[in-house]
Design a protein around this motif. Structure first.
Motif, mmCIF file in Angstrom:
data_model
loop_
_atom_site.group_PDB
_atom_site.id
_atom_site.type_symbol
_atom_site.label_atom_id
_atom_site.label_comp_id
_atom_site.label_asym_id
_atom_site.label_seq_id
_atom_site.Cartn_x
_atom_site.Cartn_y
_atom_site.Cartn_z
ATOM 1 N N VAL A 92 -45.453 67.393 35.181
ATOM 2 C CA VAL A 92 -44.264 68.123 35.620
ATOM 3 C C VAL A 92 -44.326 69.545 35.073
ATOM 4 O O VAL A 92 -45.170 69.864 34.235
ATOM 5 C CB VAL A 92 -42.979 67.419 35.136
ATOM 6 C CG1 VAL A 92 -42.819 66.071 35.804
ATOM 7 C CG2 VAL A 92 -42.993 67.252 33.607
ATOM 8 N N GLN A 110 -37.240 67.293 35.012
ATOM 9 C CA GLN A 110 -38.356 68.198 35.302
ATOM 10 C C GLN A 110 -38.992 67.867 36.653
ATOM 11 O O GLN A 110 -39.208 66.696 36.975
ATOM 12 C CB GLN A 110 -39.390 68.100 34.167
ATOM 13 C CG GLN A 110 -38.821 68.623 32.853
ATOM 14 C CD GLN A 110 -39.481 68.060 31.608
ATOM 15 O OE1 GLN A 110 -40.173 67.062 31.653
ATOM 16 N NE2 GLN A 110 -39.240 68.714 30.479
ATOM 17 N N GLY A 122 -36.298 71.704 31.842
ATOM 18 C CA GLY A 122 -37.100 71.726 33.052
ATOM 19 C C GLY A 122 -36.368 72.428 34.165
ATOM 20 O O GLY A 122 -35.377 73.139 33.938
ATOM 21 N N THR A 123 -36.841 72.226 35.395
ATOM 22 C CA THR A 123 -36.184 72.787 36.576
ATOM 23 C C THR A 123 -35.498 71.689 37.374
ATOM 24 O O THR A 123 -35.122 71.899 38.522
ATOM 25 C CB THR A 123 -37.212 73.489 37.491
ATOM 26 O OG1 THR A 123 -38.133 72.505 37.997
ATOM 27 C CG2 THR A 123 -37.980 74.565 36.744
ATOM 28 N N GLN A 165 -42.887 72.611 32.925
ATOM 29 C CA GLN A 165 -42.055 72.917 31.759
ATOM 30 C C GLN A 165 -42.157 74.401 31.438
ATOM 31 O O GLN A 165 -43.139 75.055 31.790
ATOM 32 C CB GLN A 165 -42.522 72.105 30.546
ATOM 33 C CG GLN A 165 -42.478 70.599 30.755
ATOM 34 C CD GLN A 165 -43.030 69.847 29.557
ATOM 35 O OE1 GLN A 165 -44.227 69.629 29.446
ATOM 36 N NE2 GLN A 165 -42.144 69.466 28.648
ATOM 37 N N PHE A 174 -35.174 77.464 35.248
ATOM 38 C CA PHE A 174 -35.144 76.406 34.233
ATOM 39 C C PHE A 174 -33.718 76.226 33.711
ATOM 40 O O PHE A 174 -32.860 77.106 33.889
ATOM 41 C CB PHE A 174 -36.064 76.768 33.063
ATOM 42 C CG PHE A 174 -37.531 76.630 33.375
ATOM 43 C CD1 PHE A 174 -38.134 75.375 33.437
ATOM 44 C CD2 PHE A 174 -38.314 77.755 33.596
ATOM 45 C CE1 PHE A 174 -39.477 75.250 33.714
ATOM 46 C CE2 PHE A 174 -39.662 77.640 33.867
ATOM 47 C CZ PHE A 174 -40.253 76.381 33.936
ATOM 48 N N SER A 192 -48.073 74.255 31.813
ATOM 49 C CA SER A 192 -47.737 72.840 31.988
ATOM 50 C C SER A 192 -48.967 72.018 32.359
ATOM 51 O O SER A 192 -49.181 70.923 31.829
ATOM 52 C CB SER A 192 -46.664 72.687 33.070
ATOM 53 O OG SER A 192 -45.483 73.368 32.711
#
Length: 519
Positions: A184, A78, A197-198, A186, A118, A132
């Protein structure tokens, strides 16, 4: 009209950059890894990492991350909105492309990066970012990043790629709050522990306390990072086992090397050690809400009864410096040197008698807390005995130490990483309402000093406020901080692209972005 602070160029950057890059340069000189920038990364391969700081009680929920292993896995999975720059030159944009603030420092606007996906295929929008950030707010949050978010009164999305954050009080350092490793991005609507995550790597397998496997995310938004195909993270809490695994070629990277075994790596043909001067420190935390540590004279007796120079010499073997019972050292911007506390068994004995306490002091330790923690506690036991103070060293299991001992037992060994600013370092562990206030030391006057320092960009005023705050912790707080450590990472000669990061070990947990395997 806004007073723009783009890409994190803020107060005290010049001094901070000088101090920190000087330390990083020293690390380069030791390892001889100066030619990294000239080498061309090679894609492919399977990277194996052996880390201490993992337990079966760990979670993939970033709000609950409290150990090295969980923290580095979260970073693989993430992304942050903003990162602290590795060379100490301010901030680095990540999912937030830019940020600016109102003149009164109460309103912050973040422009978000477009084209970010994501792991589940969903496109990132402002709604995900708002969701997030809100996970670290409110009375029910258990987030380790909640302390810095306390002053956030509202978060709104202006459109799909812009958010506005409103603060209840001014904070010139607010963007640094968003660099906290818990904070982070989400996807909205999924459980906090989904692992989605990314990030550059996606989760393939997780066995808490044992092993994690992540694989390169093909749609990652930064094509110039993440060169290996997959990363296997093994939990190796035993220091000897970690070093052995590195020397035998079973792992490529290890963290938290005990200084007493550095010689083994210095003579190795297959691996090297990368030391980095930073802000991390070893601590013995006394809970001020529990007897006998609620007595100020007893706390001072225990601070005076420790021989810091002996510990640095015999535990750190030259890879550290003496602490002064405050988490702030001279690598921080706006720091001022305080009078150094010295070992004084005679005065320690007098304070101990004045406290009225009798009987042994119980100190809970594990080498999971920091390298050599058990040996350090044994030496401290000997130091304190000269003051007439009996310390019983209780060795605790490494597995579960961070969930069952730290922040629960009234006196225990612990470790704190540094933070990008004094405000974050002080607020995270010492502000009265901080969830991770492991000394349970609560002083409204201290909280007020931090608030006053945040609302001005006048460096003279801020320096004076932070000095007062550090003096309060040193003289009244529950933390015994005898030494600051250097980060000691072990790196296989097959690993290329490894460069120190002053913020934390293992390139601030971001090794996966830049390293590749040779041969």
């Amino acid at each position: 009209m806004s007073n723009e602070t783009r890409f994190g160029v803020g107060p005290s950057v010049n001094r901070r950059a000088f101090l920190i890059t000087a330390g990083a340069a020293g690390a380069f000189a030791v390892t001889g890894r100066l030619a990294v920038a000239a080498e061309k990364p090679v894609a492919g391969g399977h990277l194996v990492v052996g880390l201490t700081g993992g337990a079966s009680s760990d979670s993939l929920d970033p709000t609950l991350s409290a150990s090295q292993v969980a923290g580095t896995i979260v970073k693989q999975l993430q992304d942050h909105l903003i990162y602290a720059a590795s060379d100490g030159r301010g901030l680095e944009p990540m999912l937030a492309e830019s940020w600016d603030h109102s003149k009164d420092l109460l309103t912050w606007t973040l422009k978000l990066r477009k084209g970010v996906t994501f792991h589940n295929g969903k496109s990132m929008t402002a709604k995900d970012v708002v969701y997030s950030l809100n996970r670290h707010r409110g009375p029910d949050t258990k987030s380790g990043g909640a302390a810095g978010m306390k002053i956030v009164s509202d978060i709104k999305s202006a459109n799909d790629h812009e958010i506005t954050i409103t603060l209840s009080e001014p904070n010139i350092d607010f963007p640094y709050v968003l660099t906290d490793y818990h904070i982070v991005v989400q996807p909205e609507g999924l459980p906090g522990n989904s692992g989605i995550g990314t990030g550059a790597y996606a989760l393939a397998e997780s066995i808490f306390g044992t092993r994690y496997l992540t694989k390169k995310f093909k749609d990652y938004w930064r094509p110039d990072v993440g060169f290996v195909d997959s990363i296997e993270t093994l939990v190796l809490n035993d220091g000897t086992a970690r070093v052995s695994a590195l020397l035998n070629g079973k792992v490529h990277l290890i963290n938290t090397i005990d200084p007493k075994v550095v010689g083994l790596l210095k003579s190795s043909q297959s691996a090297s050690i990368v030391p980095t001067q930073g802000r991390g420190h070893y601590s013995l935390a006394m809970r001020c809400d529990a007897a006998p540590y609620d007595n100020a004279d007893l706390r001072m007796a225990l601070k005076l009864a420790i021989d810091r120079e002996d510990l640095v010499k015999r535990i750190m073997h030259g890879y550290g410096s003496i602490g002064n019972d405050t988490p702030i050292n001279n690598t921080y911007p706006l720091a001022r040197v305080l009078e150094q506390r010295k070992y004084d068994p005679e005065e320690a004995g007098r304070r101990y008698k004045k406290s009225g306490h009798s009987g042994p002091i119980e100190l809970y330790v594990s080498d999971v807390a920091f390298p050599g923690a058990v040996d350090a506690a044994t030496l401290y036991q000997q130091h304190a005995a000269k003051a007439g103070i009996t310390i019983n060293v209780i060795r605790s299991p490494g597995d579960g130490y961070w969930s069952d001992v730290w922040n629960k037992k009234p006196f225990c060994a612990t470790y704190w990483d540094g933070r990008p600013t004094q405000d974050l370092a002080l607020a995270l562990a010492y502000k009265s309402d901080a969830p991770w206030n492991d000394t349970a030391w609560k002083r409204p006057a201290f909280d007020q000093l931090l608030a006053e320092a945040r609302k001005t960009d006048d460096e003279t005023t801020r320096t004076a406020k932070y000095k007062q705050a550090s003096e309060m912790i040193r003289d009244d707080g529950g933390a015994i901080i005898p030494m600051f450590n250097q980060y000691l990472d072990g790196v296989s000669k097959r690993v290329k692209g490894y460069t120190p990061d002053v913020n934390n070990e293992l390139m601030n947990g971001r090794y996966f972005e830049k390293v590749w395997l040779e041969g």
